[in-house]
Design a protein around this motif. Structure first.
Motif, PDB file in Angstrom:
ATOM      1  N   PHE A  41      -0.177  15.292  26.119  1.00  0.00           N
ATOM      2  CA  PHE A  41      -1.123  16.315  25.666  1.00  0.00           C
ATOM      3  C   PHE A  41      -1.421  17.306  26.791  1.00  0.00           C
ATOM      4  O   PHE A  41      -1.402  18.531  26.596  1.00  0.00           O
ATOM      5  CB  PHE A  41      -2.400  15.613  25.193  1.00  0.00           C
ATOM      6  N   LYS A  42      -1.635  16.772  27.987  1.00  0.00           N
ATOM      7  CA  LYS A  42      -1.959  17.630  29.123  1.00  0.00           C
ATOM      8  C   LYS A  42      -0.754  18.474  29.539  1.00  0.00           C
ATOM      9  O   LYS A  42      -0.901  19.646  29.914  1.00  0.00           O
ATOM     10  CB  LYS A  42      -2.435  16.775  30.290  1.00  0.00           C
ATOM     11  N   ASP A  43       0.450  17.895  29.464  1.00  0.00           N
ATOM     12  CA  ASP A  43       1.659  18.656  29.796  1.00  0.00           C
ATOM     13  C   ASP A  43       1.842  19.844  28.842  1.00  0.00           C
ATOM     14  O   ASP A  43       2.245  20.936  29.261  1.00  0.00           O
ATOM     15  CB  ASP A  43       2.887  17.751  29.734  1.00  0.00           C
ATOM     16  N   ALA A  44       1.550  19.608  27.568  1.00  0.00           N
ATOM     17  CA  ALA A  44       1.686  20.685  26.584  1.00  0.00           C
ATOM     18  C   ALA A  44       0.712  21.819  26.893  1.00  0.00           C
ATOM     19  O   ALA A  44       1.061  23.010  26.799  1.00  0.00           O
ATOM     20  CB  ALA A  44       1.452  20.144  25.180  1.00  0.00           C
ATOM     21  N   LEU A  45      -0.513  21.466  27.294  1.00  0.00           N
ATOM     22  CA  LEU A  45      -1.494  22.497  27.640  1.00  0.00           C
ATOM     23  C   LEU A  45      -1.108  23.216  28.933  1.00  0.00           C
ATOM     24  O   LEU A  45      -1.313  24.428  29.063  1.00  0.00           O
ATOM     25  CB  LEU A  45      -2.881  21.868  27.781  1.00  0.00           C
ATOM     26  N   THR A  46      -0.538  22.465  29.873  1.00  0.00           N
ATOM     27  CA  THR A  46      -0.113  23.081  31.135  1.00  0.00           C
ATOM     28  C   THR A  46       0.988  24.104  30.899  1.00  0.00           C
ATOM     29  O   THR A  46       1.020  25.169  31.540  1.00  0.00           O
ATOM     30  CB  THR A  46       0.370  21.997  32.115  1.00  0.00           C
ATOM     31  N   LYS A  47       1.890  23.817  29.965  1.00  0.00           N
ATOM     32  CA  LYS A  47       2.957  24.767  29.653  1.00  0.00           C
ATOM     33  C   LYS A  47       2.407  26.071  29.077  1.00  0.00           C
ATOM     34  O   LYS A  47       3.035  27.129  29.201  1.00  0.00           O
ATOM     35  CB  LYS A  47       3.936  24.140  28.663  1.00  0.00           C
ATOM     36  N   GLN A  48       1.229  26.003  28.473  1.00  0.00           N
ATOM     37  CA  GLN A  48       0.588  27.206  27.932  1.00  0.00           C
ATOM     38  C   GLN A  48      -0.205  27.964  28.993  1.00  0.00           C
ATOM     39  O   GLN A  48      -0.778  29.013  28.706  1.00  0.00           O
ATOM     40  CB  GLN A  48      -0.332  26.836  26.770  1.00  0.00           C
ATOM     41  N   GLY A  49      -0.231  27.422  30.238  1.00  0.00           N
ATOM     42  CA  GLY A  49      -0.907  28.117  31.329  1.00  0.00           C
ATOM     43  C   GLY A  49      -2.228  27.504  31.742  1.00  0.00           C
ATOM     44  O   GLY A  49      -2.942  28.083  32.568  1.00  0.00           O
ATOM     45  N   LEU A  50      -2.576  26.328  31.191  1.00  0.00           N
ATOM     46  CA  LEU A  50      -3.838  25.688  31.560  1.00  0.00           C
ATOM     47  C   LEU A  50      -3.721  25.078  32.950  1.00  0.00           C
ATOM     48  O   LEU A  50      -2.723  24.445  33.287  1.00  0.00           O
ATOM     49  CB  LEU A  50      -4.197  24.602  30.544  1.00  0.00           C
ATOM     50  N   GLU A  51      -4.768  25.272  33.751  1.00  0.00           N
ATOM     51  CA  GLU A  51      -4.768  24.786  35.137  1.00  0.00           C
ATOM     52  C   GLU A  51      -6.165  24.292  35.495  1.00  0.00           C
ATOM     53  O   GLU A  51      -7.162  24.952  35.180  1.00  0.00           O
ATOM     54  CB  GLU A  51      -4.352  25.921  36.075  1.00  0.00           C
ATOM     55  N   GLU A  52      -6.224  23.122  36.166  1.00  0.00           N
ATOM     56  CA  GLU A  52      -7.515  22.587  36.593  1.00  0.00           C
ATOM     57  C   GLU A  52      -8.049  23.375  37.786  1.00  0.00           C
ATOM     58  O   GLU A  52      -7.293  23.830  38.642  1.00  0.00           O
ATOM     59  CB  GLU A  52      -7.380  21.116  36.991  1.00  0.00           C
ATOM     60  N   ILE A  53      -9.366  23.527  37.828  1.00  0.00           N
ATOM     61  CA  ILE A  53     -10.023  24.181  38.960  1.00  0.00           C
ATOM     62  C   ILE A  53     -10.292  23.134  40.037  1.00  0.00           C
ATOM     63  O   ILE A  53     -10.840  22.060  39.756  1.00  0.00           O
ATOM     64  CB  ILE A  53     -11.336  24.845  38.510  1.00  0.00           C
ATOM     65  N   GLN A  54      -9.901  23.442  41.262  1.00  0.00           N
ATOM     66  CA  GLN A  54     -10.136  22.525  42.378  1.00  0.00           C
ATOM     67  C   GLN A  54     -11.627  22.482  42.704  1.00  0.00           C
ATOM     68  O   GLN A  54     -12.302  23.515  42.707  1.00  0.00           O
ATOM     69  CB  GLN A  54      -9.340  22.969  43.607  1.00  0.00           C
ATOM     70  N   THR A  55     -12.124  21.278  42.998  1.00  0.00           N
ATOM     71  CA  THR A  55     -13.569  21.132  43.206  1.00  0.00           C
ATOM     72  C   THR A  55     -13.904  20.404  44.507  1.00  0.00           C
ATOM     73  O   THR A  55     -14.317  21.031  45.482  1.00  0.00           O
ATOM     74  CB  THR A  55     -14.194  20.390  42.011  1.00  0.00           C
ATOM     75  N   VAL A  56     -13.781  19.090  44.538  1.00  0.00           N
ATOM     76  CA  VAL A  56     -14.255  18.281  45.665  1.00  0.00           C
ATOM     77  C   VAL A  56     -13.571  18.708  46.958  1.00  0.00           C
ATOM     78  O   VAL A  56     -12.344  18.813  47.031  1.00  0.00           O
ATOM     79  CB  VAL A  56     -14.006  16.781  45.409  1.00  0.00           C
ATOM     80  N   GLY A  57     -14.409  18.988  47.979  1.00  0.00           N
ATOM     81  CA  GLY A  57     -13.903  19.422  49.273  1.00  0.00           C
ATOM     82  C   GLY A  57     -13.774  20.930  49.392  1.00  0.00           C
ATOM     83  O   GLY A  57     -13.557  21.444  50.495  1.00  0.00           O
ATOM     84  N   GLU A  58     -13.920  21.640  48.289  1.00  0.00           N
ATOM     85  CA  GLU A  58     -13.826  23.099  48.307  1.00  0.00           C
ATOM     86  C   GLU A  58     -15.212  23.713  48.526  1.00  0.00           C
ATOM     87  O   GLU A  58     -16.239  23.095  48.239  1.00  0.00           O
ATOM     88  CB  GLU A  58     -13.255  23.616  46.983  1.00  0.00           C
ATOM     89  N   GLN A  59     -15.220  24.930  49.053  1.00  0.00           N
ATOM     90  CA  GLN A  59     -16.470  25.673  49.155  1.00  0.00           C
ATOM     91  C   GLN A  59     -16.902  26.138  47.764  1.00  0.00           C
ATOM     92  O   GLN A  59     -16.079  26.526  46.938  1.00  0.00           O
ATOM     93  CB  GLN A  59     -16.302  26.880  50.079  1.00  0.00           C
ATOM     94  N   PHE A  60     -18.199  26.045  47.540  1.00  0.00           N
ATOM     95  CA  PHE A  60     -18.725  26.429  46.232  1.00  0.00           C
ATOM     96  C   PHE A  60     -18.423  27.904  45.949  1.00  0.00           C
ATOM     97  O   PHE A  60     -18.676  28.781  46.770  1.00  0.00           O
ATOM     98  CB  PHE A  60     -20.230  26.179  46.182  1.00  0.00           C
TER      99      PHE A  60
END
Length: 210
Positions: free
Chosen positions: A146-165
């Motif tokens: 399911f996640k691979d199918a969404l990724t092929k459509q351009g979906l990408e997770e936003i990086q969070t932990v360890g990043e500047q707000f």
């Protein structure tokens, strides 16, 4: 004797006739001269009137020419504005079409994000039973597909932990005080955030260090 007198009378008549003819001719010449003089005077007057009318006609022509020039400039300005409006319209519609193609799956993906969240919550549950583990493995496989199918459509997770707000990417719902972390650093992710290509469709809910 009578014949001679008759000849004299004929000569007198001839002279008188010639004199009359000469007088008539002179009168006709005088009349012709007067008419020519009158015509010449009329021509002179007409020429003078034409000379007087010429500046007025030239002024009128100049005014008409100025008006034509002004109308031409106004039409040219209108043409330039129409061309600019058309170019703006063409660029805008082109960008809209490109965006429609680029983000055509956004509405569907946005509706599927809660389903993706539920999958990930289910996978966080610890199980010890072998049968339950097999069930979880099946869920993991479906989740990955399911996640691979969404990724092929351009979906990408936003990086969070360890990043500047980043207020454009993150939504701070809690703050903590941790001296070992940098100020304004994201220390925990409470809900995943996602981008569709370069557009934020859901910011990540995070906990931020003060």
């Amino acid at each position: 004797m009578e014949k001679k007198q008759q000849e004299n009378e004929e000569r007198v008549d001839t002279k008188e006739k010639k004199a009359e003819e000469q007088t008539t001719e002179n009168e006709m010449n005088d009349q012709k001269t007067m008419e020519e003089q009158k015509t010449q005077n009329q021509d002179t007057d007409g020429h003078e009137q034409a000379e007087e009318q010429l500046p007025e006609e030239m002024k009128q022509l100049k005014d008409e020419l100025d008006q034509v020039k002004q109308e031409k400039e106004e039409l040219y300005e209108r043409l330039l504005r129409l061309q600019a409006d058309y170019e703006n319209y063409r660029r805008r519609t082109k960008k809209e079409r490109e965006n429609d193609l680029k983000y055509k799956a956004q509405d569907l993906i946005t509706e599927l994000l809660p389903v993706l969240d539920n999958f990930e919550r289910a996978l966080q549950v610890e199980v010890n039973d072998d049968q339950a583990k097999s069930f979880v493995d099946g869920i993991k496989m479906v989740h990955r597909q399911f996640k691979d199918a969404l990724t092929k459509q351009g979906l990408e997770e936003i990086q969070t932990v360890g990043e500047q707000f980043d207020p454009h990417l993150h939504q701070a719902v809690m703050q903590v005080q941790d001296d070992e972390k940098e100020s304004n650093e994201v220390v925990e992710e409470l809900q995943k955030g996602y981008k569709l290509k370069d557009r934020i469709i859901r910011p990540a809910m995070v906990k931020v260090n003060q």
